[in-house]
Structures are given as structure tokens and as C-alpha cells.
Design an enzyme around this catalytic site. Structure first.
Site, PDB file in Angstrom:
ATOM      1  N   GLY A   1       0.817  -1.198   0.000  1.00 48.90           N
ATOM      2  CA  GLY A   1       0.000   0.000   0.000  1.00 48.90           C
ATOM      3  C   GLY A   1       0.850   1.246   0.000  1.00 48.90           C
TER       4      GLY A   1
ATOM      5  N   THR B   1      -4.091  -4.155   5.674  1.00 51.97           N
ATOM      6  CA  THR B   1      -3.318  -3.184   4.897  1.00 51.97           C
ATOM      7  C   THR B   1      -4.093  -1.866   4.809  1.00 51.97           C
ATOM      8  OG1 THR B   1      -2.315  -4.977   3.661  1.00 51.97           O
ATOM      9  CG2 THR B   1      -2.088  -2.773   2.731  1.00 51.97           C
TER      10      THR B   1
ATOM     11  N   HIS C   1      -3.993   0.046   8.071  1.00 49.96           N
ATOM     12  CA  HIS C   1      -2.682   0.700   8.192  1.00 49.96           C
ATOM     13  C   HIS C   1      -2.597   1.944   7.291  1.00 49.96           C
ATOM     14  CE1 HIS C   1       1.916   0.321   8.297  1.00 49.96           C
ATOM     15  NE2 HIS C   1       1.735   1.057   7.219  1.00 49.96           N
ATOM     16  N   GLU C   2      -2.971   1.772   6.010  1.00 49.24           N
ATOM     17  CA  GLU C   2      -2.880   2.900   5.073  1.00 49.24           C
ATOM     18  C   GLU C   2      -3.815   4.031   5.491  1.00 49.24           C
ATOM     19  OE1 GLU C   2      -0.492   3.013   2.879  1.00 49.24           O
ATOM     20  OE2 GLU C   2       0.043   0.948   3.383  1.00 49.24           O
TER      21      GLU C   2
ATOM     22  N   HIS D   1      -2.108   6.168   7.827  1.00 48.39           N
ATOM     23  CA  HIS D   1      -1.250   7.154   7.139  1.00 48.39           C
ATOM     24  C   HIS D   1      -2.089   8.310   6.606  1.00 48.39           C
ATOM     25  CE1 HIS D   1       2.474   4.963   7.298  1.00 48.39           C
ATOM     26  NE2 HIS D   1       2.113   3.998   6.473  1.00 48.39           N
TER      27      HIS D   1
ATOM     28  N   PRO E   1      20.801  11.310  18.123  1.00 47.11           N
ATOM     29  CA  PRO E   1      20.841  12.446  17.198  1.00 47.11           C
ATOM     30  C   PRO E   1      20.335  11.994  15.821  1.00 47.11           C
ATOM     31  CG  PRO E   1      23.034  12.001  18.148  1.00 47.11           C
ATOM     32  CD  PRO E   1      22.136  10.914  18.624  1.00 47.11           C
TER      33      PRO E   1
ATOM     34  N   THR F   1       2.851   5.167  22.348  1.00 41.92           N
ATOM     35  CA  THR F   1       3.487   4.001  21.705  1.00 41.92           C
ATOM     36  C   THR F   1       4.944   3.992  22.141  1.00 41.92           C
ATOM     37  OG1 THR F   1       4.059   5.275  19.715  1.00 41.92           O
ATOM     38  CG2 THR F   1       1.982   4.053  19.675  1.00 41.92           C
TER      39      THR F   1
HETATM   40  N1  ARG Z   1       2.119  -1.031   2.770  1.00 44.05           N
HETATM   41  C1  ARG Z   1       2.220  -0.627   4.128  1.00 44.05           C
HETATM   42  C2  ARG Z   1       3.096   0.616   4.093  1.00 44.05           C
HETATM   43  O1  ARG Z   1       4.266   0.617   3.818  1.00 44.05           O
HETATM   44  C3  ARG Z   1       2.669  -1.765   4.915  1.00 44.05           C
HETATM   45  C4  ARG Z   1       1.827  -2.355   6.024  1.00 44.05           C
HETATM   46  C5  ARG Z   1       0.791  -3.383   5.756  1.00 44.05           C
HETATM   47  N2  ARG Z   1       0.878  -4.450   6.767  1.00 44.05           N
HETATM   48  C6  ARG Z   1      -0.029  -5.433   6.908  1.00 44.05           C
HETATM   49  N3  ARG Z   1       0.106  -6.353   7.841  1.00 44.05           N
HETATM   50  N4  ARG Z   1      -1.071  -5.503   6.137  1.00 44.05           N
HETATM   51  O2  ARG Z   1       2.614   1.707   4.292  1.00 44.05           O
HETATM   52 ZN    ZN Z   2       3.046   2.195   6.162  1.00 43.78          ZN
HETATM   53 CA    CA Z   3       6.132   6.562  20.320  1.00 51.57          CA
END
Ligand code: ARG
Ligand code: ZN
Ligand code: CA
Length: 446
Positions: free
Chosen positions: A208, A250, A253-254, A257, A276, A286
Site C-alpha cells: 500500500g 493493509t 494501516h494505510e 497514514h 541524534p 506508543t
Molecule cells: N504497505 C504498508 C506501508 O508501507 C505496509 C503495512 C501493511 N501491513 C499489513 N500487515 N497488512 O505503508
Molecule cells: Zn506504512
Molecule cells: Ca512513540
């Protein structure tokens, strides 16, 4: 002889690194953007700062107009899927029926993950149980196109064979433009655009890559490109999926972002936040982390930046672990996501068109604990529906007559008061569909 050893060692390293990099779409995109648009670097730093500020403000519930999302309320975002695949790829995921099935299972798993409903949350270690967040965002499949006509929520471009998109460094922009063989986005102030494609970076599969709202990413690229075998959830053993990427995570996660979440280790090549030049995800709850974690680790897992219990949070959705090994966002991550929606106009506008979306319903595997109260009963027309809104979202109200016919449907009800005075007198069933299941009660209109 030396040569052969060399080749063997080399190909061994190659296979390790191609495996390790199979899902680094976001890192490739960010690195490339900073080369082609050097100003991006400072813009992203600034945007991260703003995301943190928005999260803080969200947490304090300060300065929020009543129309904006406040703690505990759920908003709905319309999603459209643009399928850009060739015939062989489409056949491998079951044709149009398979596409529809994957879209449906994908939205259901996404909604579970964003609404505190993923069953595997029970695996969260006790040390982090209180950090588990119900983000409170529903994603619905688009029911209307930008021109107002109806849509199944996706469009398909039968790409030329073999169709492979390699421009991961520009967020897979060729798949996002009709002129270059893809499909154009729909108005990205109203719809969240997702492209389903075959993506490769060199020979590595990319799961993704995401272009979030805001000025640092090119406007035409906004949205999410998803690898076609990492989309949807597995419903039978024979279905084609990327290995261990078959639970729809996926997109979870995306989507993180998209709302300005970063990888938990900070994409800094293994440094700790205190080093640094070391980076972090900017999220307080986290734990510090050196580098990405893969596969399905056993808890507790330590690394150079978290050397004592409870270690690194490898089960976070912003990790690189397997789909079955990730099952939580934290409260501070949820605040960043909600801060985007509450305070930054680009994501806020997506939440203002629930009429364009239909949230898929599903049969829960566990019994619905919801208690509902419908009153007055009997009624002359106006009814109040009361329920425990903390954990459940009312997605549909159906009024069903004694013949079993649906006489009224209210989708994504915006109020708990409904007016039935247009119906004739008699006995009806009020079917309340929640994201977790359905409850039906009998009422009398007199
Ligand atoms: N494509 C994702 C990224 O780099 C990676 C994470 C997906 N992981 C998962 N277990 N589906 O932004
Ligand atoms: Zn990612
Ligand atoms: Ca953190």
C-alpha cells in the site's frame, strides 16, 4: 567456486531484503517526494506538528464548534474503490463477484478496526489494554457518483495485460489518472479514493501507499493505492492473497497514514528517538522502537530502543507485522486521527456527506449486548429510540409490517427521534441495525 558462493550469498541477501521491503510503499514514496519536491521535507515536519497540535486540542475538546466531531461520536466517510487490473488479475480474485465480495469484507474489517470491534483485541497484553482505542469512524461504500447518479461504490478499468504499476515513488499516480491507464479520482473533498492495483517496486510487492490530505502531497495523488492481493478478507482457503496479508489490515494501516499517523519506529533506519537524527512516530503512548517488526512476534519483544518490559508494541496497526499479528491503535493515535477530522478542513469535509455512503452491515459472531428502549409504545407517530451509544452505532432503522414488508428505511439516522405518522395504524416491527448486529422490537401505531 568463489563466484558460485558469491552468487549464492548475494541471492540469499536479495531474497531477505526483498521480503523485508515488500511493504515499504510509504517509505519509498516519502523518500522520492523529498527528491522531486525538496520543499516537502519541511512541509511534512510542519504538518506533523500541526497534527500533534490538532490531537492535543482534540483531547482537550477545546475550540470545537458543535458541528465538528467531538469525543465519542461516530462520523461516516464515503469510500470509492477504483479497480485498475487486467483480466488475469481480475479472474484471480474471482471476477466481479469476487471484487464485490472483497470490497464488502474489506469495509467490514476496516469498520471493526476503527470502531473498537475487532475480535482479536482480546490478544492485547494487559500492560497496554487500557490504551486500546475506539477511533469512532465509519467507512461507507459510495452510493452516488459525483454527478448524483447511483453507483455500486466502485469502477473498473480493464487494464492492458500485464498491468503493473511501478511508480510507487509518486504514490502510484499513473493508476490515478485515466490518461495514463488508470482511473481518475472522484471529488476528494467528499470521497476517500482507493485504487486497487498490482504494484511493484523493482521485483518487490508493495502492499500500500498513501497520499494524505494537505499541501505536502500532490492533489491528484490523494488517496490510497492498495495491492490487489492485500485487499479484503479471506473467506475460504482457496482465495488468492499475499501470504499472511488476508485480514484487511493493509487498509487499516494505510488509512492510519491518511490521517497522519506514521510508522511506530519513525522510519529512521533503526535509530532511537533519543539518538541524534533519530525519529519517532510522535505518539506519546506508543513505546520507542528502533526498526520495523515483521511476521508474528511473541510478546514481550524488546529492541534497542525498548529494552525493558513491556517492550515494543509490535501489534500496532502502524507496524509491518502480519495481518493476524496487529490489532490495535492507541488512544494517542486515535487523537491524531480525530484531530484531523475535527480541526483540519481536508479530512473534516469527508465526514460531511454521510448521504453519499452506505455502511455495510454484517452478522455479528458474538451476541449483541445492546439494550434498546423504544417509546412511547403505543404511539400516535413520533417515536424515540434510546440505546447505549458508547459501543454501538445505529446504521439503519427499518420499519416492517406484519406481512414482513419493509415500509420505511432510515439509513445512517442522524436523530434518535423518528416520525411514523405517515404510516397507517397497526402493528409494526422496528428493526434497529447496529454495526454489531440487529435488534427488533414490536410497536403499535394508533
Ligand atoms: N504497505 C504498508 C506501508 O508501507 C505496509 C503495512 C501493511 N501491513 C499489513 N500487515 N497488512 O505503508
Ligand atoms: Zn506504512
Ligand atoms: Ca512513540
Amino acid at each position: 567456486m568463489t563466484k558460485i558462493i558469491c552468487v549464492t550469498v548475494f541471492s540469499f541477501l536479495l531474497s531477505i531484503s526483498s521480503f523485508a521491503q515488500r511493504n515499504c510503499g510509504q517509505q519509498i514514496y516519502l523518500e522520492q517526494l523529498q527528491i522531486t519536491h525538496p520543499e516537502t521535507k519541511s512541509q511534512i515536519i510542519e504538518q506533523r506538528k500541526q497534527a500533534q497540535l490538532a490531537a492535543e486540542q482534540y483531547k482537550e475538546s477545546l475550540k470545537m464548534a458543535s458541528t465538528m466531531k467531538t469525543t465519542g461520536t461516530t462520523v461516516t466517510i464515503p469510500v470509492v474503490f477504483h479497480i485498475v487490473l487486467d483480466n488475469t488479475q481480475i479472474a484471480s480474485i474471482g471476477g466481479t463477484a469476487g471484487i464485490e465480495d472483497r470490497i464488502n469484507t474489506q469495509l467490514i474489517s476496516l469498520n471493526k478496526d476503527y470502531n473498537g470491534l475487532n475480535a482479536d483485541k482480546s490478544k492485547i497484553p494487559a500492560a497496554w489494554a487500557s490504551l486500546y482505542a475506539n477511533v469512532g469512524i465509519q467507512f461507507g461504500l459510495a452510493v452516488k457518483k459525483p454527478d448524483g447518479t447511483s453507483t455500486p461504490g466502485y469502477d473498473i478499468r480493464y487494464a492492458t495485460t500485464p498491468s503493473t504499476f511501478t511508480d510507487v515513488g509518486s504514490g502510484c499516480s499513473s493508476a490515478k489518472t485515466y490518461a495514463s491507464g488508470g482511473l481518475d479520482p472522484w471529488d476528494n473533498t467528499k470521497y476517500l479514493n482507493i485504487w486497487v492495483v498490482n504494484m511493484k517496486y523493482g521485483s518487490s510487492t508493495v502492499l500500500g501507499v498513501t497520499a494524505p490530505p494537505g499541501s505536502s502531497f500532490p492533489s491528484a495523488e490523494k488517496g490510497i493505492a492498495l495491492y490487489y492481493l492485500a485487499f479484503g478478507t479471506r473467506t475460504s482457503a482457496s482465495e488468492a492473497f499475499e501470504y499472511n496479508i488476508d485480514q484487511g489490515r493493509t487498509l487499516t494501516h494505510e488509512m492510519g497514514h491518511y490521517f497522519y499517523l506514521w510508522h511506530t519506529w519513525g522510519d529512521d533506519g533503526g535509530l532511537c528517538p533519543s539518538d541524534p537524527g533519530g525519529d519517532d512516530d510522535g505518539i506519546a503512548d506508543t513505546p520507542p522502537e528502533a526498526d520495523a517488526k515483521y511476521h508474528s512476534p511473541t510478546y514481550p519483544l524488546y529492541d534497542a530502543c525498548s529494552t525493558t518490559s513491556p517492550g515494543v508494541m509490535f501489534m500496532n496497526y502502524m507496524e509491518y507485522t502480519d495481518d493476524t499479528a496487529m490489532y490495535m491503535f492507541t488512544k494517542d493515535q486515535s487523537a491524531v486521527i480525530n484531530g484531523q477530522i475535527a480541526l483540519l478542513s481536508n479530512s473534516y469535509s469527508l465526514t460531511q456527506h454521510p448521504e453519499l455512503a452506505k455502511v455495510p452491515t454484517y452478522i455479528p459472531t458474538i451476541g449483541l449486548s445492546e439494550q434498546i428502549n423504544i417509546y412511547p409504545n403505543p404511539t400516535t407517530g413520533v417515536l424515540s429510540i434510546k440505546f447505549n451509544s458508547d459501543s454501538n452505532v445505529l446504521t439503519d432503522i427499518n420499519i416492517i409490517n406484519l406481512l414482513g414488508q419493509r415500509v420505511l428505511n432510515i439509513s445512517n439516522p442522524q436523530s434518535n427521534i423518528i416520525d411514523l405518522s405517515s404510516l397507517s395504524k397497526g402493528i409494526y416491527m422496528v428493526q434497529c441495525q447496529f454495526n454489531t448486529g440487529t435488534i427488533t422490537k414490536k410497536i403499535v401505531i394508533q
